[in-house]
Design an enzyme around this catalytic site. Structure first.
Site: not given
Ligand SMILES: Nc1ncnc2c1ncn2[C@@H]1O[C@H](COP(=O)(O)OP(=O)(O)OP(=O)(O)O)[C@@H](O)[C@H]1O
Length: 148
Positions: A9, A49, A126
């Site tokens: 991240k 998300y 993903e």
């Protein structure tokens, strides 16, 4: 072999943890099959998300993910989804064991450095979202030294 999607991240990138994190997955015996540094747009972060869209922290989470570049990766190996989550540690760093990435490098749940797919099915989705171009095809010559 099984694959998982791992994302460092923006806080992990800003704090210079990219090499450390890659090293942990490499040393374990997993194989790097995809890697890119990308800045994602809001709509893309919302898609990644989407399962959390009803959560009160959703908007903050999306802001966090688009706040700087992230490192998107595909790692391959036996049980890499479950083992990858163990290497990463519990979602809330105050509960992550020392020795895990979040246990060693994070304090707050909203700055927890890294994402890893939570199931083989999520990993498949993903990887398709983040690597529509596909991933690298290669075999490590160390394979027989890691796997029976
Ligand atoms: N209560 C919360 N407050 C703020 N942020 C949160 C909270 N719960 C989760 N998050 C953020 O949302 C992310 C996704 O939450 P999820 O419940 O899917 O955890 P996870 O699967 O361990 O994390 P990730 O999907 O990032 O690997 C967390 O990693 C964290 O950054």
């Amino acid at each position: 072999m099984e694959q998982t999607f791992i994302m460092i991240k923006p806080d992990g990138v800003q704090r210079g943890l990219v090499g450390e994190i890659i090293s942990r997955f490499e040393k374990k015996g997993f194989y790097l099959k995809g890697l890119k540094l990308v800045s994602v747009e809001q709509s893309f972060a919302e898609k990644h998300y989407a399962d959390l869209s009803s959560k009160p922290f959703f908007n903050g989470l999306v802001e966090y993910i688009i706040s700087g570049p992230v490192v998107a990766m595909v790692w391959e190996g036996k049980n890499v989804v479950t083992t990858g989550r163990k290497i990463i540690g519990a979602t809330n760093p105050s509960e992550s064991a020392p020795g895990t990435i979040r246990g060693d490098f994070a304090v707050e749940i909203g700055r927890n450095v890294i994402h890893g797919s939570d199931s083989v099915e999520s990993a498949r989705k993903e990887i398709a979202l983040w690597f529509p171009e596909g991933v690298a095809q290669w075999q490590s010559s160390a394979h027989p030294w890691i796997y029976e």
